[in-house]
Enzyme design. Structure first.
Site, PDB file in Angstrom:
ATOM      1  N   LYS A  41       0.946  -1.040  -0.114  1.00 35.74           N
ATOM      2  CA  LYS A  41       0.228  -0.241  -0.146  1.00 35.74           C
ATOM      3  C   LYS A  41       0.547   1.472  -0.327  1.00 35.74           C
ATOM      4  O   LYS A  41       1.803   0.900  -0.113  1.00 35.74           O
ATOM      5  CB  LYS A  41      -0.499   0.269   0.833  1.00 35.74           C
ATOM      6  CG  LYS A  41      -0.037   0.044   2.254  1.00 35.74           C
ATOM      7  CD  LYS A  41      -1.195  -0.427   3.437  1.00 35.74           C
ATOM      8  CE  LYS A  41      -0.558  -0.178   5.133  1.00 35.74           C
ATOM      9  NZ  LYS A  41      -1.241   0.607   5.639  1.00 35.74           N
ATOM     10  N   ARG A 138      -9.745   0.245  15.211  1.00 34.00           N
ATOM     11  CA  ARG A 138     -10.092   1.046  13.822  1.00 34.00           C
ATOM     12  C   ARG A 138     -11.170   0.642  12.863  1.00 34.00           C
ATOM     13  O   ARG A 138     -11.311   1.417  12.932  1.00 34.00           O
ATOM     14  CB  ARG A 138      -8.059   0.503  13.070  1.00 34.00           C
ATOM     15  CG  ARG A 138      -8.094   1.620  11.850  1.00 34.00           C
ATOM     16  CD  ARG A 138      -7.182   1.638  11.471  1.00 34.00           C
ATOM     17  NE  ARG A 138      -6.397   0.264  11.024  1.00 34.00           N
ATOM     18  CZ  ARG A 138      -4.815   0.273  10.524  1.00 34.00           C
ATOM     19  NH1 ARG A 138      -4.464   0.785  10.889  1.00 34.00           N
ATOM     20  NH2 ARG A 138      -4.254  -1.392  10.529  1.00 34.00           N
ATOM     21  N   HIS A 169      -5.810  -7.394  13.260  1.00 41.49           N
ATOM     22  CA  HIS A 169      -4.219  -6.457  13.051  1.00 41.49           C
ATOM     23  C   HIS A 169      -3.867  -5.763  14.957  1.00 41.49           C
ATOM     24  O   HIS A 169      -4.816  -5.523  15.687  1.00 41.49           O
ATOM     25  CB  HIS A 169      -4.610  -4.992  12.193  1.00 41.49           C
ATOM     26  CG  HIS A 169      -3.660  -3.998  12.221  1.00 41.49           C
ATOM     27  ND1 HIS A 169      -2.268  -5.352  11.367  1.00 41.49           N
ATOM     28  CD2 HIS A 169      -2.716  -2.932  12.311  1.00 41.49           C
ATOM     29  CE1 HIS A 169      -0.947  -3.884  11.170  1.00 41.49           C
ATOM     30  NE2 HIS A 169      -2.147  -3.411  11.744  1.00 41.49           N
ATOM     31  N   ARG A 225       1.027 -11.083   6.685  1.00 34.28           N
ATOM     32  CA  ARG A 225       1.206 -10.090   5.887  1.00 34.28           C
ATOM     33  C   ARG A 225       2.382  -8.729   6.362  1.00 34.28           C
ATOM     34  O   ARG A 225       1.986  -8.060   7.247  1.00 34.28           O
ATOM     35  CB  ARG A 225      -0.043  -9.165   6.566  1.00 34.28           C
ATOM     36  CG  ARG A 225      -1.422 -10.020   6.265  1.00 34.28           C
ATOM     37  CD  ARG A 225      -2.541  -9.106   6.370  1.00 34.28           C
ATOM     38  NE  ARG A 225      -2.704  -8.227   7.648  1.00 34.28           N
ATOM     39  CZ  ARG A 225      -3.115  -8.705   8.728  1.00 34.28           C
ATOM     40  NH1 ARG A 225      -3.710  -9.201   8.627  1.00 34.28           N
ATOM     41  NH2 ARG A 225      -3.068  -7.709  10.086  1.00 34.28           N
ATOM     42  N   TYR A 271      16.188  31.743   3.634  1.00 31.79           N
ATOM     43  CA  TYR A 271      14.643  32.460   4.119  1.00 31.79           C
ATOM     44  C   TYR A 271      15.300  32.507   5.163  1.00 31.79           C
ATOM     45  O   TYR A 271      15.442  31.957   5.966  1.00 31.79           O
ATOM     46  CB  TYR A 271      13.714  31.610   3.687  1.00 31.79           C
ATOM     47  CG  TYR A 271      12.715  31.130   2.733  1.00 31.79           C
ATOM     48  CD1 TYR A 271      12.476  32.647   1.810  1.00 31.79           C
ATOM     49  CD2 TYR A 271      13.291  30.465   1.177  1.00 31.79           C
ATOM     50  CE1 TYR A 271      12.507  32.415   0.598  1.00 31.79           C
ATOM     51  CE2 TYR A 271      12.365  30.096   0.510  1.00 31.79           C
ATOM     52  CZ  TYR A 271      12.452  31.347  -0.369  1.00 31.79           C
ATOM     53  OH  TYR A 271      12.039  31.572  -1.351  1.00 31.79           O
ATOM     54  N   CYS A 319      14.291  25.570   1.637  1.00 29.82           N
ATOM     55  CA  CYS A 319      13.238  25.852   0.773  1.00 29.82           C
ATOM     56  C   CYS A 319      12.416  24.936   0.139  1.00 29.82           C
ATOM     57  O   CYS A 319      12.659  23.873  -0.119  1.00 29.82           O
ATOM     58  CB  CYS A 319      13.875  26.978  -0.357  1.00 29.82           C
ATOM     59  SG  CYS A 319      15.360  27.495  -0.234  1.00 29.82           S
ATOM     60  N   MET A 320      11.407  25.526  -0.876  1.00 35.93           N
ATOM     61  CA  MET A 320      11.057  24.322  -1.545  1.00 35.93           C
ATOM     62  C   MET A 320      11.197  22.962  -2.057  1.00 35.93           C
ATOM     63  O   MET A 320      10.712  22.301  -2.139  1.00 35.93           O
ATOM     64  CB  MET A 320       9.400  25.336  -2.301  1.00 35.93           C
ATOM     65  CG  MET A 320       8.758  24.396  -3.309  1.00 35.93           C
ATOM     66  SD  MET A 320       7.255  25.162  -4.173  1.00 35.93           S
ATOM     67  CE  MET A 320       6.375  26.481  -2.825  1.00 35.93           C
ATOM     68  N   ASP A 321      12.460  23.649  -2.908  1.00 34.76           N
ATOM     69  CA  ASP A 321      12.480  22.902  -4.472  1.00 34.76           C
ATOM     70  C   ASP A 321      13.987  22.518  -3.719  1.00 34.76           C
ATOM     71  O   ASP A 321      14.554  21.616  -4.487  1.00 34.76           O
ATOM     72  CB  ASP A 321      12.771  23.244  -5.369  1.00 34.76           C
ATOM     73  CG  ASP A 321      11.158  23.798  -5.802  1.00 34.76           C
ATOM     74  OD1 ASP A 321      10.686  22.959  -4.968  1.00 34.76           O
ATOM     75  OD2 ASP A 321      11.351  25.741  -5.823  1.00 34.76           O
TER      76      ASP A 321
HETATM   77  N1  PMH Z   1      -1.659  -5.605   8.258  1.00 34.30           N
HETATM   78  C1  PMH Z   1      -2.595  -3.813   7.952  1.00 34.30           C
HETATM   79  C2  PMH Z   1      -3.687  -3.986   8.289  1.00 34.30           C
HETATM   80  C3  PMH Z   1      -1.871  -3.479   8.052  1.00 34.30           C
HETATM   81  O1  PMH Z   1      -2.580  -1.690   8.482  1.00 34.30           O
HETATM   82  C4  PMH Z   1       0.119  -3.059   7.687  1.00 34.30           C
HETATM   83  C5  PMH Z   1       0.829  -2.119   8.187  1.00 34.30           C
HETATM   84  C6  PMH Z   1       0.365  -4.268   7.763  1.00 34.30           C
HETATM   85  C7  PMH Z   1      -0.156  -5.080   7.901  1.00 34.30           C
HETATM   86  C8  PMH Z   1       1.897  -4.184   7.123  1.00 34.30           C
HETATM   87  O2  PMH Z   1       2.408  -4.061   9.098  1.00 34.30           O
HETATM   88  P1  PMH Z   1       4.188  -3.679   8.799  1.00 34.30           P
HETATM   89  O3  PMH Z   1       4.157  -2.974   8.240  1.00 34.30           O
HETATM   90  O4  PMH Z   1       4.425  -3.354   9.997  1.00 34.30           O
HETATM   91  O5  PMH Z   1       4.628  -5.258   8.465  1.00 34.30           O
HETATM   92  N2  PMH Z   1      -0.111  -0.860   8.136  1.00 34.30           N
HETATM   93  C9  PMH Z   1      -0.045   0.246   9.066  1.00 34.30           C
HETATM   94  C10 PMH Z   1      -0.336   1.909   9.029  1.00 34.30           C
HETATM   95  O6  PMH Z   1      -2.225   1.645   8.859  1.00 34.30           O
HETATM   96  N3  PMH Z   1       0.172   2.712   9.301  1.00 34.30           N
HETATM   97  O7  PMH Z   1       1.383   2.066   9.559  1.00 34.30           O
HETATM   98  C11 PMH Z   1       1.274   0.896   9.135  1.00 34.30           C
END
Ligand code: PMH
Length: 378
Positions: A41, A138, A169, A225, A271, A319-321
């Site tokens: 993600k 969550r 989770h 995961r 700046y 700065c910005m860039d």
């Molecule tokens: N599964 C879920 C539902 C997650 O949200 C995440 C990471 C992972 C697995 C993977 O976790 P890891 O990167 O610690 O291995 N999610 C997030 C989060 O929402 N903010 O930081 C990490």
């Protein structure tokens, strides 16, 4: 995404490191029936979702996870055929799109299913993963009542919705105190019992993120995961020493000096003229700024870069860039500047940068903007 770029700032993503991290982590599960779901993600935690996903699948992952349906579609359009789970809630009206792209969706509300059903044609079928909230607070089902109404619906509509997985989770798997992980795990085990009444058998059961999957293989069921540690980063500095694998950071951030100037004592930089040269100094300018996610706080909180293996601090406001550094000596325009990564015998780790910004390592590659091209090394 190895896009053509005309700028002297880039992120290097070492795909070999990603392969090695996956291989080392997979070793922990040798001989066990546990698959890896690579979490890509947020554009692969800023590393680039498509190249990372392809590398992960090549080196031992069999599933992918993303946060959004949009992210899943990007992977499909890049010709990735592996199963992809959307961890967040998709809108019920988008379920037809998820079905069309053969995406696994997360479900935890009976009303969602009822509404989504209207958006599936009779021949559409969607595979779902049921999310239980065992203490992250969550998303997910918390009570047996909520579970029963969702499971009843699924049991009665198995032609359109098939249960491919059940998961939860952890909130504190990266802490030395493991009591809350145990509590969440026990709640999850009790919740899994709720499925029996409805004769729902999910082939995949999963709970572990990087920290849990590496530290508690016995609590990981049959799918892991894997996110942050695939990228070679520790889930938190407090457990780094305890991790059973040596991780290799995949992400480096580099730039090149575009100007080098010798300034006399007392000259102002950037700046607000907040920095004044303390003596005759060599000042270098690099083309990266807060618009690239290189926040102003890097210069106010003692940030440094590496130039020819030597440390050089930021001077004046970012700065910005562009931003300025105090060079240890005269160096040539075009010299590489390492903002994150190794140069010579020294290294600026993601953890050092995160500590400087008073945040976690996860945040750093995620906020390096799309304007910074990712270059893949394999
Ligand atoms: N599964 C879920 C539902 C997650 O949200 C995440 C990471 C992972 C697995 C993977 O976790 P890891 O990167 O610690 O291995 N999610 C997030 C989060 O929402 N903010 O930081 C990490």
């Amino acid at each position: 995404m190895n896009q053509e770029s005309y700028r002297d700032t880039w992120a290097e993503v070492n795909l070999t490191a990603i392969a090695e991290n996956i291989r080392a982590i997979k070793q922990l599960y040798q001989g066990k029936d546990v698959d890896i779901m690579a979490v890509v993600k947020a554009n692969g935690y800023g590393h680039g979702a498509v190249p990372v996903a392809k590398q992960a699948l090549k080196f031992g992952a069999s599933y992918l996870a993303v946060a959004l349906l949009d992210e899943a579609i990007i992977l499909r359009k890049a010709d990735i055929q592996a199963p992809i789970l959307v961890l967040g809630r998709i809108r019920p009206q988008d379920v037809g799109v998820a079905s069309q792209y053969n995406i696994l969706v997360t479900v935890f509300q009976a009303e969602w299913l009822e509404e989504a059903r209207n958006y599936l044609s009779p021949e559409d079928k969607i595979q779902v993963h049921i999310k239980f909230d065992t203490g992250m607070g969550r998303v997910g089902i918390r009570t047996k009542e909520e579970a029963d109404s969702l499971l009843e619906f699924l049991a009665n509509h198995s032609k359109q919705f098939s249960v491919n997985g059940v998961y939860t989770h952890f909130a504190t798997a990266d802490e030395t105190d493991t009591s809350y992980v145990t509590e969440q795990h026990e709640r999850f085990v009790r919740m899994l019992e709720w499925l029996k009444k409805w004769n729902i058998n999910a082939p995949l059961i999963h709970s572990g993120n990087s920290a849990a999957g590496m530290r508690f293989p016995e609590k990981t069921f049959n799918l892991f995961r894997l996110g942050i540690s695939m990228y070679g980063l520790t889930p938190s500095p407090e457990i780094t020493e305890q991790l059973p694998v040596k991780l290799k950071q995949a992400f480096s951030l580099k730039s090149r000096l575009v100007q080098v100037k010798k300034l006399p004592k007392g000259e102002a930089i950037s700046y607000g003229a907040t920095y004044r040269t303390e003596k005759e100094e060599w000042i270098g300018t690099i083309p990266i700024g807060y618009a690239d996610g290189w926040l102003r706080y890097h210069s106010t909180n003692g940030g440094e870069v590496l130039v020819n293996g030597k440390r050089a601090p930021f001077v004046g406001r970012i700065c910005m860039d562009q931003c300025m550094i105090l060079l240890p000596e005269q160096v040539e325009v075009g010299t590489v500047v390492t903002l994150i990564g190794e140069d010579g015998f020294d290294k600026i780790t993601m953890d050092e940068v995160a500590q400087r910004l008073e945040t976690i390592n996860y945040e750093i590659p995620c906020i390096i903007g799309q304007r910074v091209p990712r270059v893949y090394m394999d």
